[in-house]
Motif scaffolding. Structure first.
Motif: not given
Ligand SMILES: CC(C)(COP(=O)(O)OP(=O)(O)OC[C@H]1O[C@@H](n2cnc3c(N)ncnc32)[C@H](O)[C@@H]1OP(=O)(O)O)[C@@H](O)C(=O)NCCC(=O)NCCS
Length: 216
Positions: A137-140, A151-152, A156-157, A174-175
């Motif tokens: 997962a990506v937590v930007d 966040i599964a 991608r945030l 995607t958010v």
């Protein structure tokens, strides 16, 4: 890495698949003197979660000598939060970060979090207590993930996304940047969120809409 005598024994609470992920990351991190598991289900006691990671009863885990730390490895967000409160007397909540996760130096990570392999947590991002950032997962940058959110895998945030307490951002979703996922909300697997998701709502699809509309 700390000297072995300063590292706590980690009790991974939750002897299921998610517990295996947490225990594996804990072993690879080298942050703990030893990793054991525990669970409320007596059927698991006496077995192994992973090779070399025994599953103890709660009484046995509570009686382990020396420094102890607890990581609650339960995927269900409210259950994870409640178990963490119940187990507080055994030891402080431990965060586990897989050595193949990329976590910015300026990111702030609360107690009891799990960041697994191939995740990215960007600069100035914040994770509240017990948050999970799952495989890939990506937590930007500048995201704010509240306590007990998940966040599964593969989600991608974009930058500065806010995720409320105990929300689930589904696998592969995607958010877009600056949006908010409400507290206790669920974003379905594979969704693309283009507007704020209200507290407690379940949305899915591309673009994401309330579940009843998404499946119509
Ligand atoms: C969105 C979600 C919460 C819905 O779960 P649910 O309430 O049990 O819904 P159901 O499985 O009964 O499905 C209800 C309808 O929504 C549809 N649907 C379910 N999930 C969907 C999704 N992710 N995207 C689009 N449609 C979806 C179903 O096809 C069904 O449609 P129908 O009424 O036309 O048959 C769930 O499917 C989901 O995506 N959860 C995220 C799981 C995840 O990523 N977990 C992380 C594990 S580490």
């Amino acid at each position: 890495m700390s000297a072995p005598s300063e590292r706590p024994v980690l009790i991974v609470f939750g002897a299921g698949g998610h517990g295996r992920v947490a225990a594996d990351a804990a072993l690879l991190s080298g942050a703990f003197a030893r990793v054991v598991a525990s669970d409320r289900n007596p059927a698991t006691w006496g077995g192994e979660l992973l090779p070399g990671v025994p599953v103890l009863s709660i009484d046995e885990a509570s009686a382990l000598p020396g420094l102890r730390a607890v990581h609650v490895a339960i995927g269900n967000n409210p259950v994870r939060r409640d178990e963490a409160a119940r187990l507080a007397s055994i030891g402080p909540l431990a965060t586990i970060i897989h050595p193949h996760a990329s976590v910015a130096a300026s990111a702030r990570i609360g107690p009891g979090c799990l960041i697994t392999a191939q995740c990215v947590v960007g600069p100035m991002a914040e994770l509240g207590a017990g948050a999970i950032v799952n495989h890939g997962a990506v937590v930007d940058h500048d995201c704010h993930i509240a306590a007990w959110a998940h966040i599964a895998p593969g989600a991608r945030l974009g930058g500065a996304v806010q995720v409320g307490e105990a929300a689930l951002v589904g696998a592969g979703s995607t958010v877009l940047r600056n949006l908010r996922v409400g507290a206790g909300a669920t974003l379905g697997a594979g969704a693309v969120l283009l507007q704020d998701l209200p507290d407690g709502a379940a949305w899915a699809g591309v673009p994401a809409r309330p579940l009843a509309q998404a499946s119509a």
